[in-house]
Write a protein that holds these residues in place. Structure first.
Motif, PDB file in Angstrom:
ATOM      1  N   CYS A   6       0.705  -1.333  -0.012  1.00 49.18           N
ATOM      2  CA  CYS A   6      -0.004  -0.020  -0.094  1.00 49.18           C
ATOM      3  C   CYS A   6       0.853   1.191  -0.008  1.00 49.18           C
ATOM      4  O   CYS A   6       0.501   2.260  -0.991  1.00 49.18           O
ATOM      5  N   ALA A   7       2.024   1.392   0.888  1.00 41.11           N
ATOM      6  CA  ALA A   7       2.756   2.331   0.894  1.00 41.11           C
ATOM      7  C   ALA A   7       3.220   2.668  -0.455  1.00 41.11           C
ATOM      8  O   ALA A   7       3.493   3.833  -1.187  1.00 41.11           O
ATOM      9  N   VAL A   8       4.079   1.683  -1.401  1.00 40.50           N
ATOM     10  CA  VAL A   8       4.336   2.010  -2.522  1.00 40.50           C
ATOM     11  C   VAL A   8       3.543   2.409  -3.415  1.00 40.50           C
ATOM     12  O   VAL A   8       3.732   3.153  -4.555  1.00 40.50           O
ATOM     13  N   LEU A   9       2.338   1.695  -3.652  1.00 42.45           N
ATOM     14  CA  LEU A   9       1.091   2.355  -4.419  1.00 42.45           C
ATOM     15  C   LEU A   9       0.794   3.446  -4.177  1.00 42.45           C
ATOM     16  O   LEU A   9       0.725   4.343  -5.041  1.00 42.45           O
ATOM     17  N   GLY A  10       0.779   3.997  -2.856  1.00 37.79           N
ATOM     18  CA  GLY A  10       0.099   5.297  -2.546  1.00 37.79           C
ATOM     19  C   GLY A  10       1.073   6.378  -2.855  1.00 37.79           C
ATOM     20  O   GLY A  10       0.960   7.604  -3.128  1.00 37.79           O
ATOM     21  N   TRP A  11       2.445   6.116  -2.644  1.00 38.06           N
ATOM     22  CA  TRP A  11       3.377   7.204  -3.007  1.00 38.06           C
ATOM     23  C   TRP A  11       4.124   7.037  -4.340  1.00 38.06           C
ATOM     24  O   TRP A  11       4.956   7.904  -4.772  1.00 38.06           O
ATOM     25  N   THR A  12       3.645   6.132  -5.252  1.00 38.28           N
ATOM     26  CA  THR A  12       4.154   6.003  -6.608  1.00 38.28           C
ATOM     27  C   THR A  12       3.252   6.763  -7.635  1.00 38.28           C
ATOM     28  O   THR A  12       3.752   7.540  -8.337  1.00 38.28           O
ATOM     29  N   SER A  13       1.904   6.810  -7.384  1.00 36.73           N
ATOM     30  CA  SER A  13       1.035   7.120  -8.562  1.00 36.73           C
ATOM     31  C   SER A  13       0.874   8.607  -8.693  1.00 36.73           C
ATOM     32  O   SER A  13       1.166   9.286  -7.299  1.00 36.73           O
ATOM     33  N   GLY A  14       0.323   9.027  -9.791  1.00 31.93           N
ATOM     34  CA  GLY A  14       0.141  10.656 -10.077  1.00 31.93           C
ATOM     35  C   GLY A  14      -1.232  10.725  -8.978  1.00 31.93           C
ATOM     36  O   GLY A  14      -1.977  10.073  -8.498  1.00 31.93           O
ATOM     37  N   THR A  15      -1.347  12.353  -8.722  1.00 36.35           N
ATOM     38  CA  THR A  15      -2.318  12.778  -7.943  1.00 36.35           C
ATOM     39  C   THR A  15      -3.902  12.317  -8.370  1.00 36.35           C
ATOM     40  O   THR A  15      -4.446  11.945  -7.096  1.00 36.35           O
TER      41      THR A  15
END
Length: 597
Positions: free
Chosen positions: A518-527
């Motif tokens: 979840c951390a990687v997904l949440g901090w990777t993607s555009g706004t």
């Protein structure tokens, strides 16, 4: 099963920001262009108020009467236009040639629109079916669009009648034989009385362009979804230059506090960024979800001029220039930027001279290193900084893994800051680790300022927060341990006495292994991807998502999508991220496909 509502425009009148945002998430057929709407929905209870709202949004209508409802056709007034009687007889020749015609101004082409009470929508959701509009309708009218009509036909002139009038106009009665007009004179008279009207200017369109409209590329199925997390959005879409112009307008709307405008442009930009074909015509733009006639007109302007006048005007606007300057200070949002402007400040010197003591420490650092923070960080430097962080982490305790997230992972050649997520298979290793890594990097003089040090996750034992329906609304920022710092490479090869290396913004995020995906997904993607991911989880799965974990909205419990079928944790952080996609019922999107703007 989702209800199939007609196209809806939502009136923001009497709606708080929280209620407005919630309704926008629920309305799958929402449009931000009132001209496209079949239903105008809002907290409106009187016809007079409905008419006021339509006028305010520049939508002209003609009220539907009972007769209109029977025929289904708009009423059109016809005006009999004639001149004085003697002119008619002399110029035309007989009364039989006098005809009625519509005055050569405009005619009305109409499409119905209804202003409907908001309770119709909420009651339909509760009932699980579209309820009859009935008493919910406050006002019904036809949208009126002016279209040019043909001018009235010119009266036909008879050559024989002209000759008769010419003989009657001879000055001397003694003339026994009238003089016949010459063929040259006749041609002149015919030209004078029978001249063709000037043709209106039409937009040029070649046969090939009309043919292309018949064979427009199909709209990809994923674009019919309102969630950006279900679409592939590349870093460089085919219509990137047009999108950049729209983004300039959206930024101006952000700075001026126009939330409705920001949402409208964001919706259009998200669609255009995911559209895989080069736009060729206004028809192609207007048919795309979230775009409509307004964006189609802007595309035509861009196609003709290579830029948008509104974007150009915004960039040269002195006030917007000042707001952009303040908005660029790290720690200053659009609201604070407007507050600075309203205090009479016009540059950074004003902020320092008149407001330094009122700034937060983060804002003071943002002002101090303003020019350096504006400079982008090349990929090689991002990777060098990240390698240093991972080396220090494994010196403290071996076994740490790291993923560089943010724009770097999405494929940007340069980044505004450096974002890394650190995790360790042992839960004891990540608890309280953020303080230890910061101390280690400060000791070796990599970190010059620690702006934010969050330890909430460790303080609660690294247990995912249970979701509570009455929780206070925040900004969507997760509760992971994190350090937001200012970084400067401590070594240099030149003979300068003072460190010449640039100061950089670095975010270090620490996640327990069980929620690292979840951390990687949440901090990777555009706004926009992240916003729509949270919206998708809420509306489609009844889940609460953020970078610190997934919780059920039914009972508030943590939902584990990252462990395997046997209950074993994921072998690495990227596998954990893929499992989150699968658990949410979403197709996995490569980081390079999450470049929403």
């Amino acid at each position: 099963m989702a209800l199939k509502f007609p196209v809806i425009f939502l009136l923001p009148t009497h709606l708080g920001s929280e209620e407005l945002h919630k309704l926008e998430e629920q309305i799958s057929t929402l449009t931000f262009d009132i001209n496209e709407a079949e239903i105008v929905l809002g907290k409106v209870f009187r016809k007079e108020r409905a008419l006021f709202e339509l006028r305010k949004h520049k939508l002209a209508t003609e009220e539907v009467t009972e007769n209109d409802e029977v025929t289904g056709l708009p009423r059109a007034k016809r005006t009999r236009v004639v001149g004085p009687a003697e002119d008619v007889s002399s110029d035309i020749g007989s009364d039989e040639q006098v005809q009625e015609y519509v005055t050569p101004t405009t005619a009305a082409t109409s499409v119905a629109v209804k202003v409907v009470k908001l309770t119709w929508f909420t009651d339909s959701l509760d009932a699980g079916a579209l309820l009859p509009l009935g008493d919910y309708v406050v006002y019904e009218g036809n949208k009126v669009t002016a279209t040019p009509m043909k001018p009235p036909p010119k009266p036909r002139v008879n050559a024989s009648d002209v000759l008769k009038r010419a003989m009657g106009d001879v000055a001397s009665p003694a003339l026994a034989k009238p003089r016949l007009a010459s063929s040259h004179e006749l041609r002149g008279l015919r030209g004078k009385h029978n001249r063709h009207p000037t043709r209106p200017t039409l937009q040029r369109q070649t046969t090939s362009e009309r043919d292309r409209e018949k064979y427009l590329p199909p709209i990809p199925e994923y674009l019919h979804s309102t969630y950006s997390c279900q679409r592939p959005t590349p870093i460089h879409p085919p219509n990137e230059t047009f999108i950049e112009e729209l983004a300039k307008i959206r930024t101006a709307r952000t700075l001026t506090g126009d939330k409705v405008g920001v949402r409208a442009y964001s919706s259009a930009i998200a669609t255009l960024a995911a559209y895989p074909h080069v736009l060729s015509s206004t028809q192609e733009v207007a048919r795309l979800p979230g775009c409509g006639a307004k964006i189609a007109q802007l595309h035509q302007e861009f196609k003709n001029a290579g830029e948008l006048q509104e974007a150009k005007d915004d960039e040269s606007d002195p006030k917007l220039g000042v707001l952009r300057l303040f908005y660029g200070i790290w720690g200053v949002g659009e609201k604070t930027a407007r507050e600075f402007y309203n205090k009479g400040w016009r540059d950074l010197d004003d902020v320092i001279e008149y407001g330094w003591d009122s700034l937060s420490r983060v804002q003071q650092v943002g002002v101090k290193y303003y020019d350096e923070f504006q400079l982008k960080i090349p990929r090689a430097e991002v990777e060098s900084i990240s390698d240093t962080i991972l080396q220090h982490a494994n010196k403290i305790r071996s076994g740490f893994q790291m993923v560089i997230v943010g724009g770097h992972r999405r494929g940007k050649t340069e980044s505004g800051d450096v974002d890394v997520v650190l995790s360790h298979p042992s839960e004891s290793a990540t608890r309280g680790f953020v303080e230890r890594i910061v101390i280690s990097l400060e000791r070796d003089k990599y970190i010059t300022h620690t702006l934010t040090l969050g330890t909430a996750n460790s303080e609660r034992g690294q247990t995912p927060v249970s979701w509570k329906g009455n929780e206070r609304k925040g900004t969507g920022f997760d509760t992971l341990d994190k350090a937001l710092v200012v970084w400067q490479q401590p070594t240099w090869s030149t003979g300068e006495a003072k460190n010449p290396n640039l100061h950089r913004r670095v975010d270090i995020i620490i996640s327990p292994w069980k929620t690292a995906g979840c951390a990687v997904l949440g901090w990777t993607s555009g706004t926009t991807f992240e916003r729509d991911l949270r919206r998708y989880c809420k509306t489609q799965r009844s889940l609460k998502f953020d970078s610190s974990g997934i919780r059920s909205r039914a009972d508030g419990s943590w939902v584990d999508f990252e462990s395997g079928p046997d209950g074993q944790p994921a072998p690495d952080m990227l596998t954990a991220e893929r499992r989150v996609f699968a658990g949410l019922g979403l197709e996995y999107r490569l980081p390079e496909e999450r470049c929403t703007r």
